[in-house]
Scaffold this motif. Structure first.
Motif, PDB file in Angstrom:
ATOM      1  N   ALA A 154       0.861  -1.190   0.000  1.00  0.00           N
ATOM      2  CA  ALA A 154       0.000   0.000   0.000  1.00  0.00           C
ATOM      3  C   ALA A 154       0.895   1.237   0.000  1.00  0.00           C
ATOM      4  CB  ALA A 154      -0.923  -0.012   1.217  1.00  0.00           C
ATOM      5  N   PRO A 155       1.447   1.590  -1.152  1.00  0.00           N
ATOM      6  CA  PRO A 155       2.411   2.697  -1.199  1.00  0.00           C
ATOM      7  C   PRO A 155       1.789   4.029  -0.790  1.00  0.00           C
ATOM      8  CG  PRO A 155       1.746   2.053  -3.415  1.00  0.00           C
ATOM      9  CD  PRO A 155       1.186   1.023  -2.483  1.00  0.00           C
ATOM     10  N   HIS A 156       2.575   4.807  -0.038  1.00  0.00           N
ATOM     11  CA  HIS A 156       2.120   6.161   0.297  1.00  0.00           C
ATOM     12  C   HIS A 156       2.500   7.142  -0.805  1.00  0.00           C
ATOM     13  CE1 HIS A 156       6.295   6.994   1.402  1.00  0.00           C
ATOM     14  NE2 HIS A 156       6.272   6.002   2.252  1.00  0.00           N
ATOM     15  N   ALA A 157       3.640   6.898  -1.470  1.00  0.00           N
ATOM     16  CA  ALA A 157       4.123   7.766  -2.554  1.00  0.00           C
ATOM     17  C   ALA A 157       4.211   9.217  -2.106  1.00  0.00           C
ATOM     18  CB  ALA A 157       3.244   7.630  -3.800  1.00  0.00           C
ATOM     19  N   TYR A 158       4.533   9.424  -0.820  1.00  0.00           N
ATOM     20  CA  TYR A 158       4.675  10.788  -0.308  1.00  0.00           C
ATOM     21  C   TYR A 158       6.134  11.184  -0.147  1.00  0.00           C
ATOM     22  CZ  TYR A 158       1.165  14.280   0.672  1.00  0.00           C
ATOM     23  OH  TYR A 158       0.299  15.350   0.565  1.00  0.00           O
ATOM     24  N   LYS A 159       7.020  10.310  -0.632  1.00  0.00           N
ATOM     25  CA  LYS A 159       8.396  10.654  -0.952  1.00  0.00           C
ATOM     26  C   LYS A 159       8.566  10.163  -2.378  1.00  0.00           C
ATOM     27  CE  LYS A 159      10.568  10.641   3.609  1.00  0.00           C
ATOM     28  NZ  LYS A 159      11.638  10.058   4.469  1.00  0.00           N
ATOM     29  N   ALA A 160       8.780  11.096  -3.297  1.00  0.00           N
ATOM     30  CA  ALA A 160       8.711  10.757  -4.718  1.00  0.00           C
ATOM     31  C   ALA A 160       9.896   9.897  -5.142  1.00  0.00           C
ATOM     32  CB  ALA A 160       8.651  12.027  -5.550  1.00  0.00           C
ATOM     33  N   GLY A 161       9.673   9.093  -6.186  1.00  0.00           N
ATOM     34  CA  GLY A 161      10.712   8.217  -6.722  1.00  0.00           C
ATOM     35  C   GLY A 161      10.171   6.812  -6.871  1.00  0.00           C
ATOM     36  N   THR A 162      10.763   5.862  -6.165  1.00  0.00           N
ATOM     37  CA  THR A 162      10.363   4.455  -6.261  1.00  0.00           C
ATOM     38  C   THR A 162       8.891   4.267  -5.935  1.00  0.00           C
ATOM     39  OG1 THR A 162      12.598   3.781  -5.627  1.00  0.00           O
ATOM     40  CG2 THR A 162      10.875   2.120  -5.458  1.00  0.00           C
ATOM     41  N   GLN A 163       8.435   4.943  -4.878  1.00  0.00           N
ATOM     42  CA  GLN A 163       7.031   4.822  -4.479  1.00  0.00           C
ATOM     43  C   GLN A 163       6.086   5.369  -5.551  1.00  0.00           C
ATOM     44  OE1 GLN A 163       5.366   4.313  -0.946  1.00  0.00           O
ATOM     45  NE2 GLN A 163       6.895   2.717  -1.206  1.00  0.00           N
ATOM     46  N   THR A 164       6.519   6.417  -6.222  1.00  0.00           N
ATOM     47  CA  THR A 164       5.707   6.998  -7.300  1.00  0.00           C
ATOM     48  C   THR A 164       5.494   5.976  -8.411  1.00  0.00           C
ATOM     49  OG1 THR A 164       6.735   9.139  -6.810  1.00  0.00           O
ATOM     50  CG2 THR A 164       5.488   8.965  -8.866  1.00  0.00           C
ATOM     51  N   VAL A 165       6.579   5.309  -8.792  1.00  0.00           N
ATOM     52  CA  VAL A 165       6.512   4.302  -9.849  1.00  0.00           C
ATOM     53  C   VAL A 165       5.631   3.135  -9.430  1.00  0.00           C
ATOM     54  CG1 VAL A 165       7.870   2.657 -11.196  1.00  0.00           C
ATOM     55  CG2 VAL A 165       8.756   4.959 -10.781  1.00  0.00           C
ATOM     56  N   LEU A 166       5.755   2.697  -8.183  1.00  0.00           N
ATOM     57  CA  LEU A 166       4.974   1.560  -7.694  1.00  0.00           C
ATOM     58  C   LEU A 166       3.482   1.861  -7.713  1.00  0.00           C
ATOM     59  CD1 LEU A 166       4.743  -1.224  -6.432  1.00  0.00           C
ATOM     60  CD2 LEU A 166       5.189  -0.188  -4.193  1.00  0.00           C
TER      61      LEU A 166
END
Length: 426
Positions: A154-166
């Motif tokens: 359940a990615p937060h993607a609130y630090k951009a990069g790998t989480q953004t892609v996921l």
């Protein structure tokens, strides 16, 4: 206040001329040498390093940032929605190094030691400073079943990069007719409009690619930034697709199972096909390790951004307590310029600017051609920062504006991002 007047205020705080000089970091500082170490290369840190070198060309400026590439949270939502590729938000420090002669070290910092005025790296190196600027960003509070490692499911993607892609890949792989659930955090957190812009652009993607899908926002608050403008846009562009549930009425999360993407709420369990869980936040770990925090965040002298807890260390960006300024990229950029100016004056044995003015402006995309914004100007006085809105500074996008105004705001948003990246990294 019109946009031209607002920009004049911003420019007035950063009028400058500069020269560059090459220098090599010494392990010891001579009595007549001045070195400022900036830790953290985001919106605040990179800005502070660049502008300090402009304001004080004879000062040795060292920027320590663990990563060679920096991915911005602003405009990362356009990547998640498939509007831009990940490289659009990727930036490096080569120009800061080559053009401005800033010493850039890609190392992890263990601690900023205020007792010895030195930065201690994880590799054991100890680097003394005259002043240090720390921009440690945010960290997350893991609770309610969302623990470290939950990002994989359940990615937060609130630090951009790998989480953004996921998160992008999970959205693309979601079935048509699926449910995208976001858990939005309680205040304070980085970029108050960020979750709602993300939901807007996810809705744009679903509308054009998976039109039978829906979005549920489980909000740990009862209201949010630019709420009226967002909900106006959702009603116009995504009618019936977005279900926002406030903390008081069905949104409060009791617990979560990230692997099964099941959220327990006051009104029962809900299961997501894609779960974007954004945890509550606190200052980055380095701030705690360096003794800069009181509670979750870093108290500062509001005129200079010097830590109230550690002398000669200045804290900027999301980690510092600078209310009513929001924790935003533009706020960090504005703070970086002010702290660079104030430190340059202190090193030159001049009086600091009193009171300094700061600014924030935030554009949000409800769709690629539909933008909204908010802007504010602030003055920093003893022990407090004052929003100058009562004097007519700043403002909010008008409600129920026509399509040409919303399209113009979207164009401004793109221009804002490009100008910010040039201002910081070029």
């Amino acid at each position: 206040m019109n946009r031209r007047s607002f920009n004049k205020i911003l420019l007035g705080t950063t009028a400058l001329s500069f020269a560059t000089c090459a220098s090599i970091a010494d392990t010891k500082l001579s009595t007549n040498k001045k070195r400022v170490i900036v830790v953290g290369g985001g919106f605040g840190g990179a800005t502070a390093a660049k502008y300090l070198k402009k304001f004080s060309p004879d000062t040795e400026v060292m920027l320590i940032e663990q990563n060679k590439d920096y991915y911005t949270c602003p405009f990362s939502n356009t990547v998640i929605a498939g509007i831009n590729k990940i490289d659009y938000i990727k930036h490096d420090y080569k120009t800061l190094e080559s053009k401005y002669k800033i010493i850039v070290k890609h190392e992890k910092v263990q601690k900023v030691d205020g007792t010895t005025n030195s930065v201690i790296l994880e590799n054991g190196e100890i680097i003394p400073y005259t002043k240090a600027i720390v921009a440690p960003g945010i960290d997350f509070k893991y609770d309610k079943g969302y623990i470290e490692g939950s990002e994989e499911y359940a990615p937060h993607a609130y630090k951009a990069g790998t989480q953004t892609v996921l998160l992008t890949e999970q959205l693309q792989n979601m079935k048509d007719g699926g449910t995208f659930i976001m858990v939005a955090p309680a205040n304070p957190f980085r970029c108050p409009p960020g979750p709602y812009e993300r939901v807007s652009l996810v809705a744009h993607y679903l509308k054009h690619n998976k039109p039978n899908s829906k979005i549920v926002i489980l909000d740990q608050k009862n209201n949010f930034s630019k709420q009226g403008l967002f909900q106006e846009g959702w009603e116009k562009l995504y009618k019936g697709m977005i279900d926002w549930r406030s903390s008081e009425f069905g949104g409060k999360v009791i617990s979560v199972d990230p692997k099964t993407r099941t959220i327990k709420t006051d009104e029962g369990d809900i299961v997501a096909d894609v779960l974007n869980y954004i945890p509550e936040q606190k200052a980055g770990k380095l701030a705690f390790d360096s003794g800069l925090t009181d509670g979750d965040w870093c108290p500062i002298n509001t005129k200079t951004f010097e830590s109230k807890l550690v002398k000669n260390v200045y804290v900027i960006g999301d980690a510092c307590i600078a209310s009513p300024m929001p924790k935003s990229g533009f706020s960090a950029n504005s703070q970086g310029k002010i702290v660079a100016l104030q430190i340059s004056r202190i090193l030159a044995k001049q009086e600091v600017i009193n009171p300094p003015k700061l600014a924030n402006t935030c554009y949000s995309l409800v769709a690629p051609n539909y933008g909204i914004s908010i802007a504010a100007v602030y003055e920093a006085h003893d022990e407090k920062i004052i929003d100058l809105k009562e004097l007519g500074a700043g403002g909010l996008s008008p409600s129920y504006a026509n399509e040409s105004i919303r399209m113009q705001e979207a164009e401004y948003a793109v221009g804002w991002y490009k100008n910010q990246m040039t201002d910081i990294f070029k």
